[in-house]
Design an enzyme around this catalytic site. Structure first.
Site, PDB file in Angstrom:
ATOM      1  N   CYS A  48      58.796  28.685  48.289  1.00 45.14           N
ATOM      2  CA  CYS A  48      59.877  28.970  49.240  1.00 45.14           C
ATOM      3  C   CYS A  48      60.939  27.883  49.354  1.00 45.14           C
ATOM      4  O   CYS A  48      61.813  27.981  50.209  1.00 45.14           O
ATOM      5  CB  CYS A  48      59.274  29.219  50.618  1.00 45.14           C
ATOM      6  SG  CYS A  48      58.681  27.725  51.428  1.00 45.14           S
ATOM      7  N   CYS A  61      55.856  29.111  54.098  1.00 43.78           N
ATOM      8  CA  CYS A  61      55.354  30.341  53.463  1.00 43.78           C
ATOM      9  C   CYS A  61      53.827  30.410  53.497  1.00 43.78           C
ATOM     10  O   CYS A  61      53.253  31.412  53.077  1.00 43.78           O
ATOM     11  CB  CYS A  61      55.866  30.452  52.030  1.00 43.78           C
ATOM     12  SG  CYS A  61      55.114  29.293  50.871  1.00 43.78           S
ATOM     13  N   CYS A  77      58.387  23.180  47.816  1.00 40.84           N
ATOM     14  CA  CYS A  77      57.395  24.237  47.604  1.00 40.84           C
ATOM     15  C   CYS A  77      57.932  25.222  46.562  1.00 40.84           C
ATOM     16  O   CYS A  77      59.054  25.708  46.697  1.00 40.84           O
ATOM     17  CB  CYS A  77      57.137  24.943  48.931  1.00 40.84           C
ATOM     18  SG  CYS A  77      56.040  26.371  48.783  1.00 40.84           S
ATOM     19  N   CYS A 100      46.340  15.548  47.562  1.00 40.59           N
ATOM     20  CA  CYS A 100      46.061  15.884  46.166  1.00 40.59           C
ATOM     21  C   CYS A 100      46.661  17.264  45.908  1.00 40.59           C
ATOM     22  O   CYS A 100      46.121  18.270  46.353  1.00 40.59           O
ATOM     23  CB  CYS A 100      44.548  15.878  45.969  1.00 40.59           C
ATOM     24  SG  CYS A 100      44.059  16.158  44.276  1.00 40.59           S
TER      25      CYS A 100
HETATM   26 ZN   LIG Z   1      56.421  27.328  50.875  1.00 42.16          ZN
END
Ligand SMILES: [Zn+2]
Length: 188
Positions: free
Chosen positions: A105, A153, A102, A173
């Site tokens: 985070c 997050c 991510c 997606c």
């Molecule tokens: Zn995150």
């Protein structure tokens, strides 16, 4: 235009069958086992000493803190549920072994072994690292869609469709700008 709307409605309707589509019911048990192995062994694709988050303990920041932390495009997708332009992410063509985390985070979400070429212009995955994502329903196209986000997050990543490859039949997606790729070897 009319045709596009009809297709959208059809694809949203088919999502109602999404929950029924599980690995346990797969017609391809051998493939299902292979997917379980990918989920279990994703760390074999993680670079030595990579800076990733290992806990899904919630990370809560204020709007201003997120704005400081993220580039504008990533902020728009992760915090405002924006969608990047199709074909705009360099991660579409990323084929090296590694792990996608991510961008908000650093929580690992997918490994390179879970990625496939969907031809949609967005990085696509047929399964995820277990526990990395949460889902919700959104009604932005009037009919419900399955939205998914980072378990740590809460950052929005993309939408889940049921037209992915076997054995999962799933297509995550994902907006490329919401991800950071860590190659197993070499430079990011
Ligand atoms: Zn995150």
């Amino acid at each position: 235009m009319k045709r596009r709307i009809v297709l959208r409605i059809l694809s949203a309707l088919s999502l109602s069958g999404l929950a029924k589509h599980t690995l346990a019911q797969s017609k391809n048990p051998k493939g299902a086992k292979a997917v379980e192995e990918l989920q279990k062994n994703w760390k074999t694709l993680l670079a030595d000493g990579a800076n990733v988050e290992t806990s899904t303990e919630p990370l809560k920041l204020s709007k201003d803190e997120w704005k400081k932390r993220l580039p504008p495009q990533a902020y728009d997708v992760l915090r405002n549920e924006g969608t990047e332009r199709a074909g705009s992410s360099p991660l579409n063509d990323e084929k090296r072994p590694g792990v996608f985390v991510c961008a908000g985070c650093n929580l690992p979400l997918f490994s390179s072994a879970m990625k496939f070429d969907s031809g949609t212009g967005w990085p696509s995955f047929f399964t995820t690292i277990p526990g990395a994502l949460g889902t919700s329903r959104d009604f932005k196209l009037i009919l419900p869609r399955v939205e998914y986000h980072c378990a740590r997050c809460g950052g929005h990543h993309g939408h889940l469709f049921d037209d992915g490859p076997e054995p999962t039949g799933m297509r995550y997606c994902n907006n490329g700008v919401a991800l950071r790729f860590i190659p197993k070897t070499g430079k990011a």
